[in-house]
Design a protein around this motif. Sequence first.
Motif, PDB file in Angstrom:
ATOM      1  N   LEU A 280      27.038  -4.329  -3.882  1.00  0.00           N
ATOM      2  CA  LEU A 280      26.775  -5.492  -3.039  1.00  0.00           C
ATOM      3  C   LEU A 280      26.676  -5.075  -1.569  1.00  0.00           C
ATOM      4  N   PRO A 281      25.932  -5.829  -0.759  1.00  0.00           N
ATOM      5  CA  PRO A 281      25.817  -5.522   0.667  1.00  0.00           C
ATOM      6  C   PRO A 281      27.182  -5.559   1.346  1.00  0.00           C
ATOM      7  N   PRO A 282      27.468  -4.600   2.224  1.00  0.00           N
ATOM      8  CA  PRO A 282      28.783  -4.554   2.890  1.00  0.00           C
ATOM      9  C   PRO A 282      29.210  -5.852   3.559  1.00  0.00           C
ATOM     10  N   PRO A 283      28.299  -6.624   4.200  1.00  0.00           N
ATOM     11  CA  PRO A 283      28.768  -7.862   4.836  1.00  0.00           C
ATOM     12  C   PRO A 283      29.329  -8.885   3.853  1.00  0.00           C
ATOM     13  N   LEU A 284      28.977  -8.751   2.573  1.00  0.00           N
ATOM     14  CA  LEU A 284      29.433  -9.718   1.580  1.00  0.00           C
ATOM     15  C   LEU A 284      30.560  -9.181   0.709  1.00  0.00           C
ATOM     16  N   ARG A 285      30.649  -7.895   0.582  1.00  0.00           N
ATOM     17  CA  ARG A 285      31.537  -7.259  -0.380  1.00  0.00           C
ATOM     18  C   ARG A 285      32.995  -7.664  -0.154  1.00  0.00           C
ATOM     19  N   GLY A 286      33.571  -8.315  -1.174  1.00  0.00           N
ATOM     20  CA  GLY A 286      34.971  -8.708  -1.100  1.00  0.00           C
ATOM     21  C   GLY A 286      35.262  -9.837  -0.140  1.00  0.00           C
ATOM     22  N   GLN A 287      34.231 -10.553   0.305  1.00  0.00           N
ATOM     23  CA  GLN A 287      34.405 -11.604   1.297  1.00  0.00           C
ATOM     24  C   GLN A 287      34.231 -12.989   0.683  1.00  0.00           C
ATOM     25  N   THR A 288      34.789 -13.981   1.344  1.00  0.00           N
ATOM     26  CA  THR A 288      34.487 -15.368   1.045  1.00  0.00           C
ATOM     27  C   THR A 288      33.502 -15.851   2.088  1.00  0.00           C
ATOM     28  N   VAL A 289      32.350 -16.327   1.632  1.00  0.00           N
ATOM     29  CA  VAL A 289      31.274 -16.719   2.535  1.00  0.00           C
ATOM     30  C   VAL A 289      30.750 -18.095   2.128  1.00  0.00           C
ATOM     31  N   VAL A 290      29.916 -18.645   2.987  1.00  0.00           N
ATOM     32  CA  VAL A 290      29.240 -19.906   2.678  1.00  0.00           C
ATOM     33  C   VAL A 290      27.748 -19.607   2.571  1.00  0.00           C
ATOM     34  N   HIS A 291      27.165 -19.941   1.436  1.00  0.00           N
ATOM     35  CA  HIS A 291      25.770 -19.609   1.149  1.00  0.00           C
ATOM     36  C   HIS A 291      24.924 -20.870   1.206  1.00  0.00           C
ATOM     37  N   LEU A 292      24.001 -20.924   2.177  1.00  0.00           N
ATOM     38  CA  LEU A 292      23.053 -22.026   2.279  1.00  0.00           C
ATOM     39  C   LEU A 292      21.750 -21.612   1.607  1.00  0.00           C
ATOM     40  N   ALA A 314      24.772 -23.392  12.834  1.00  0.00           N
ATOM     41  CA  ALA A 314      26.009 -24.049  12.404  1.00  0.00           C
ATOM     42  C   ALA A 314      27.178 -23.091  12.309  1.00  0.00           C
ATOM     43  N   GLY A 315      26.913 -21.788  12.276  1.00  0.00           N
ATOM     44  CA  GLY A 315      27.975 -20.804  12.156  1.00  0.00           C
ATOM     45  C   GLY A 315      27.418 -19.406  12.304  1.00  0.00           C
ATOM     46  N   THR A 316      28.259 -18.423  12.107  1.00  0.00           N
ATOM     47  CA  THR A 316      27.857 -17.025  12.223  1.00  0.00           C
ATOM     48  C   THR A 316      27.180 -16.567  10.939  1.00  0.00           C
ATOM     49  N   ILE A 317      25.922 -16.165  11.050  1.00  0.00           N
ATOM     50  CA  ILE A 317      25.173 -15.685   9.888  1.00  0.00           C
ATOM     51  C   ILE A 317      25.457 -14.195   9.725  1.00  0.00           C
ATOM     52  N   VAL A 318      25.993 -13.811   8.571  1.00  0.00           N
ATOM     53  CA  VAL A 318      26.328 -12.409   8.323  1.00  0.00           C
ATOM     54  C   VAL A 318      25.234 -11.693   7.542  1.00  0.00           C
ATOM     55  N   LEU A 319      24.380 -12.453   6.868  1.00  0.00           N
ATOM     56  CA  LEU A 319      23.294 -11.857   6.093  1.00  0.00           C
ATOM     57  C   LEU A 319      22.361 -12.979   5.660  1.00  0.00           C
ATOM     58  N   GLY A 320      21.082 -12.641   5.453  1.00  0.00           N
ATOM     59  CA  GLY A 320      20.194 -13.645   4.897  1.00  0.00           C
ATOM     60  C   GLY A 320      18.772 -13.542   5.383  1.00  0.00           C
ATOM     61  N   TYR A 321      17.901 -14.238   4.653  1.00  0.00           N
ATOM     62  CA  TYR A 321      16.486 -14.327   5.005  1.00  0.00           C
ATOM     63  C   TYR A 321      15.960 -15.650   4.498  1.00  0.00           C
ATOM     64  N   VAL A 322      15.194 -16.342   5.327  1.00  0.00           N
ATOM     65  CA  VAL A 322      14.444 -17.517   4.922  1.00  0.00           C
ATOM     66  C   VAL A 322      13.054 -17.382   5.522  1.00  0.00           C
ATOM     67  N   GLY A 323      12.037 -17.454   4.691  1.00  0.00           N
ATOM     68  CA  GLY A 323      10.673 -17.297   5.167  1.00  0.00           C
ATOM     69  C   GLY A 323       9.684 -17.469   4.040  1.00  0.00           C
ATOM     70  N   PRO A 324       8.426 -17.131   4.271  1.00  0.00           N
ATOM     71  CA  PRO A 324       7.410 -17.261   3.219  1.00  0.00           C
ATOM     72  C   PRO A 324       7.752 -16.397   2.014  1.00  0.00           C
ATOM     73  N   MET A 325       7.513 -16.926   0.834  1.00  0.00           N
ATOM     74  CA  MET A 325       7.750 -16.166  -0.395  1.00  0.00           C
ATOM     75  C   MET A 325       6.825 -16.656  -1.489  1.00  0.00           C
ATOM     76  N   ARG A 326       6.628 -15.810  -2.485  1.00  0.00           N
ATOM     77  CA  ARG A 326       5.862 -16.202  -3.658  1.00  0.00           C
ATOM     78  C   ARG A 326       6.752 -17.018  -4.595  1.00  0.00           C
ATOM     79  N   THR A 327       6.129 -17.812  -5.454  1.00  0.00           N
ATOM     80  CA  THR A 327       6.914 -18.620  -6.376  1.00  0.00           C
ATOM     81  C   THR A 327       7.661 -17.759  -7.387  1.00  0.00           C
ATOM     82  N   ASP A 328       7.162 -16.552  -7.671  1.00  0.00           N
ATOM     83  CA  ASP A 328       7.880 -15.684  -8.600  1.00  0.00           C
ATOM     84  C   ASP A 328       8.957 -14.859  -7.907  1.00  0.00           C
TER      85      ASP A 328
END
Length: 482
Positions: A280-292, A314-328
């Motif tokens: 798992l990515p280090p920013p998430l490993r063993g952590q409690t996070v909020v996933h939007l 709304a808070g500190t983003i530790v990891l993530g991506y939102v953008g254009p994507m294919r349906t698959d």
Amino acid sequence: MSLTEKPELPAGSDRLLDPTVLDTLVPSFPAGAVDDLRSRVHGPVYAAGDDGLAAEVATWNVAVQHTPAIAVGATCAADVAAAVSWAVAHDLRVAVQATGHGPVRNAAGSLMITTRRMQGLSIDPERRVARVEAGVKWVRVMEAAAEFGLAGLCGSSSDVGVVGYTLGGGMGSLGRKHGFAADHVHAVEIVPADGQLRRICADSEPELFWAVRGGKGNFGIVTALEIELVPVSSLFGGGLFFAGDDAPAVLHRFRQWAPMLPEEVSTSVAILRVPDMEELPPPLRGQTVVHLRFAYAGDDHALAEKLLSPMKVAGTIVLGYVGPMRTDEMDSIHMDPVDPLPAWEKGMLLAELTEETVDALLATAGPQVPVPLIMAEIRLMGGALGRQAQVPNAVAGRDGAYSVLVLGPGVPELAEVVPAVGKGVLGALMPWAAPGVLTNFLGDVTGPAEVLNAYPADAQRRLMEVKRTVDPAGVFSFGHAI
């Protein structure tokens, strides 16, 4: 007690056999009966004690392990029909499994039909219809449909089988715009307890067609579906992980923000306790996070960015991506696990998400609470999910404004603790509950009465009438049975 002896029912009772009673039945077969079954089907047949039986009926959710009396690896609808007929002739109840993502309890003593070998898939791009056999996973449908600018109404994971997911309703990342997956079923190919393959639709056997779309596996074994695909020219989606310390701010922002979104947006938020695993990515490993999670099914990506912007601060983003994507690529929105694991889960519906609702969730499942949970999730409903399909069906939960799902590790060491904690979280949210439960989110149930109560009163009556008509002996009494 042999299979020819049925448990006594209370005097005057017309109830179907309680599935908890069925687990006590000990099957026995006449000499040569299993060989006779093998001669009727193309796929493999395993009896209790045979090498290969455990592998044939293995589940993705390994918290449940099946011990059927017989397993048939169906290769086609004819195999299913032959297996059902043989089971009825030998007084066996019938269970079914494709991927094993949603087992409810051990299908002990049953004839279990596994459908994963049934991989037929065809797409008619002009009609925007796919015919999908019982073993097909959503990933194959999404990849094939994407070539034509189309998509199926897949859930949070494309590793799940199309048929079981759809028969339970099916709420995914395109749901608020297009509704439940079951709303887009044109025809069902099904083998009921009489062992005869039927193709049913709105113009033939309308009551059974109504019931099976939302009534899960209560009425027979579905061998194929014809489903409508939806045009999706572009998609803007993904997920953002916020630091656990910001859970109050993120969840309270979500409750203010989500109700204002247009139907083109489907979204959810989850408190995740991420295991400490090297892959798992280090920013998430063993952590409690909020996933939007966020999916915008429209062409105006600038508008999508604007709609998302209040949550990005709304808070500190530790990891993530939102953008254009294919349906698959939609699996990246929820990032559900792909490897088998043991899990306990249970869901409910909310009529509203108030300040007090969020506080109650944080008090019972927030990052500061030492509970053995993996996830506590809230999904926005409404939009097309709140409207009846053009051809009405039995899908439960349309009155919910939000769905809630609690998930914990289904390991023996926590067999009593996790259900108690999970039910405690849901109990704390009961003041804001809406009637019913999404069938696919029912999870752990006490029995048929709880399953039936997931549906509105009129639907309960109709479902039972159809059940008594097509399965009066309760042949299909496993899974979320009514």
